[in-house]
Design a protein around this motif. Structure first.
Motif, mmCIF file in Angstrom:
data_model
loop_
_atom_site.group_PDB
_atom_site.id
_atom_site.type_symbol
_atom_site.label_atom_id
_atom_site.label_comp_id
_atom_site.label_asym_id
_atom_site.label_seq_id
_atom_site.Cartn_x
_atom_site.Cartn_y
_atom_site.Cartn_z
ATOM 1 N N TYR A 32 31.185 -8.008 12.717
ATOM 2 C CA TYR A 32 30.521 -7.790 13.209
ATOM 3 C C TYR A 32 28.574 -7.772 13.306
ATOM 4 O O TYR A 32 28.223 -7.625 14.337
ATOM 5 N N ALA A 33 28.508 -7.943 11.738
ATOM 6 C CA ALA A 33 27.022 -8.219 11.510
ATOM 7 C C ALA A 33 26.107 -8.897 12.951
ATOM 8 O O ALA A 33 25.317 -8.820 13.374
ATOM 9 N N ALA A 34 27.536 -9.826 12.895
ATOM 10 C CA ALA A 34 26.500 -10.595 14.052
ATOM 11 C C ALA A 34 26.488 -10.657 15.472
ATOM 12 O O ALA A 34 25.334 -10.236 16.666
ATOM 13 N N SER A 39 23.970 -8.107 20.406
ATOM 14 C CA SER A 39 24.375 -6.742 20.858
ATOM 15 C C SER A 39 23.369 -6.163 21.539
ATOM 16 O O SER A 39 22.573 -5.234 22.610
ATOM 17 N N ARG A 40 22.335 -5.720 20.120
ATOM 18 C CA ARG A 40 20.950 -4.940 20.172
ATOM 19 C C ARG A 40 20.159 -5.646 20.715
ATOM 20 O O ARG A 40 19.535 -4.832 22.284
ATOM 21 N N ALA A 41 20.089 -7.258 21.149
ATOM 22 C CA ALA A 41 19.052 -7.782 21.736
ATOM 23 C C ALA A 41 19.583 -7.936 23.310
ATOM 24 O O ALA A 41 18.678 -7.634 24.211
ATOM 25 N N LEU A 42 20.682 -7.872 23.584
ATOM 26 C CA LEU A 42 21.444 -7.666 25.094
ATOM 27 C C LEU A 42 21.067 -6.274 25.798
ATOM 28 O O LEU A 42 20.108 -6.262 26.449
ATOM 29 N N GLU A 43 20.898 -5.032 24.535
ATOM 30 C CA GLU A 43 20.573 -3.249 25.027
ATOM 31 C C GLU A 43 19.172 -3.584 25.419
ATOM 32 O O GLU A 43 18.764 -2.375 26.360
ATOM 33 N N GLN A 44 18.213 -4.455 25.369
ATOM 34 C CA GLN A 44 16.973 -4.516 25.108
ATOM 35 C C GLN A 44 16.893 -5.364 26.057
ATOM 36 O O GLN A 44 15.544 -5.541 26.702
ATOM 37 N N ARG A 45 17.525 -6.098 27.089
ATOM 38 C CA ARG A 45 17.096 -6.291 27.825
ATOM 39 C C ARG A 45 15.752 -5.807 29.754
ATOM 40 O O ARG A 45 15.340 -6.821 30.067
ATOM 41 N N PRO A 46 15.499 -5.304 29.263
ATOM 42 C CA PRO A 46 15.131 -4.225 29.978
ATOM 43 C C PRO A 46 13.590 -5.762 29.604
ATOM 44 O O PRO A 46 12.350 -5.534 30.535
ATOM 45 N N THR A 47 12.940 -5.600 28.378
ATOM 46 C CA THR A 47 11.570 -6.631 27.821
ATOM 47 C C THR A 47 11.954 -7.507 27.510
ATOM 48 O O THR A 47 10.704 -8.486 28.000
ATOM 49 N N LEU A 48 12.907 -8.156 28.588
ATOM 50 C CA LEU A 48 13.314 -10.083 28.381
ATOM 51 C C LEU A 48 12.633 -10.202 29.973
ATOM 52 O O LEU A 48 13.407 -9.522 31.006
ATOM 53 N N PRO A 49 12.069 -10.803 30.137
ATOM 54 C CA PRO A 49 12.098 -11.842 31.319
ATOM 55 C C PRO A 49 13.131 -11.868 32.442
ATOM 56 O O PRO A 49 14.605 -11.997 32.012
ATOM 57 N N PRO A 50 12.848 -11.571 33.132
ATOM 58 C CA PRO A 50 13.881 -11.456 34.064
ATOM 59 C C PRO A 50 15.028 -12.914 34.004
ATOM 60 O O PRO A 50 16.600 -13.020 34.906
ATOM 61 N N GLU A 51 14.528 -14.244 33.587
ATOM 62 C CA GLU A 51 15.078 -15.167 34.235
ATOM 63 C C GLU A 51 16.326 -15.649 32.963
ATOM 64 O O GLU A 51 16.678 -16.637 33.127
ATOM 65 N N ALA A 75 31.200 -6.107 20.890
ATOM 66 C CA ALA A 75 32.233 -7.325 21.535
ATOM 67 C C ALA A 75 31.815 -7.775 22.614
ATOM 68 O O ALA A 75 31.736 -8.430 22.982
ATOM 69 N N LEU A 76 32.549 -6.060 23.295
ATOM 70 C CA LEU A 76 32.282 -6.367 24.537
ATOM 71 C C LEU A 76 31.137 -7.372 25.676
ATOM 72 O O LEU A 76 31.256 -7.659 25.833
ATOM 73 N N ARG A 77 29.760 -6.045 25.006
ATOM 74 C CA ARG A 77 29.000 -6.796 25.614
ATOM 75 C C ARG A 77 28.417 -7.907 25.032
ATOM 76 O O ARG A 77 28.001 -8.664 25.900
ATOM 77 N N VAL A 78 28.741 -8.471 24.499
ATOM 78 C CA VAL A 78 28.238 -10.163 23.570
ATOM 79 C C VAL A 78 29.251 -10.988 24.396
ATOM 80 O O VAL A 78 28.825 -11.403 25.321
ATOM 81 N N ASP A 79 30.937 -10.488 24.280
ATOM 82 C CA ASP A 79 31.183 -12.014 25.503
ATOM 83 C C ASP A 79 31.349 -11.501 26.251
ATOM 84 O O ASP A 79 31.777 -12.442 27.205
ATOM 85 N N GLY A 80 30.883 -10.447 27.089
ATOM 86 C CA GLY A 80 31.113 -9.887 28.324
ATOM 87 C C GLY A 80 29.381 -11.200 28.801
ATOM 88 O O GLY A 80 30.118 -11.830 29.854
ATOM 89 N N HIS A 81 28.826 -10.946 28.333
ATOM 90 C CA HIS A 81 27.398 -11.635 28.339
ATOM 91 C C HIS A 81 28.167 -12.850 28.572
ATOM 92 O O HIS A 81 27.819 -14.212 28.748
#
Length: 192
Positions: A32-34, A39-51, A75-81
């Motif tokens: 769960y920690a991983a 998931s938190r990193a994916l939530e911050q996607r607006p700061t990630l470059p478009p590529e 889990a859904l966010r990460v596995d969905g990605h």
């Protein structure tokens, strides 16, 4: 390259290698920690470059739940990605599921979900009563009001989960009337 948690959390969020390392960590150790870190990193996607987000299909998911749902969302966010989806979630405020579904001033219409996930337990459907067991017809009426309210505010597909029978809850202590209500609500849900 394996990085420490401190390195991963202090690096600039625009560094796509951080996201890649976090997703790799989930594959190696799906704890769960991983999942939560990725998931938190994916939530911050607006700061990630478009590529970093190319070729992902976007899906907005509104979640109406009467219990803790955050571990499932991570889990859904990460596995969905991993499957090529960029999932954006909006969780109803705890204890305000019905208000958010039925009030036109709620944030739901502005979010414009593609999917609405409803995960309620029987107690959330039971009208407040001071005597006697919950009324299954009254709970069904509340469920129909909730779904009607959701469909009135959005064109999203509404997914309704089953009601978990009390005998499957290892720590549940509930009167027989609630167990009967679970079974009757599941039968009625199938007819909806």
């Amino acid at each position: 390259m394996r990085r420490s948690y401190h390195e991963l959390t202090t690096m600039p969020s625009t560094d796509t290698s951080v996201l890649e390392d976090l997703l790799e960590e989930v594959k190696r150790r799906p704890t769960y920690a991983a999942y939560l870190r990725a998931s938190r990193a994916l939530e911050q996607r607006p700061t990630l470059p478009p590529e970093a987000m190319t070729n992902l299909k976007h899906l907005r998911v509104a979640v109406f739940s009467s219990s803790t749902i955050e571990p499932l969302v991570a889990a859904l966010r990460v596995d969905g990605h991993a499957q090529g989806w960029l999932l954006e979630f909006r969780l109803a405020v705890y204890g305000r599921v019905f208000e958010e579904a039925l009030e036109a001033s709620s944030a739901l219409p502005g979010f414009q979900p593609d999917v609405v996930l409803v995960m309620l337990d029987v107690e959330a459907l039971a009208p407040v009563r001071h005597e006697g067991p919950p009324s299954v017809p009254a709970m069904l009426e509340r469920l129909q009001q909730l779904i009607g309210g959701l469909k009135g505010q959005t064109r999203a597909t509404v997914l309704l989960s089953n009601f978990i029978p009390m005998d499957l809850f290892p720590f549940a202590v509930a009167p027989d009337a609630l167990e009967t209500a679970d079974n009757e609500l599941n039968l009625a849900r199938r007819r909806m």
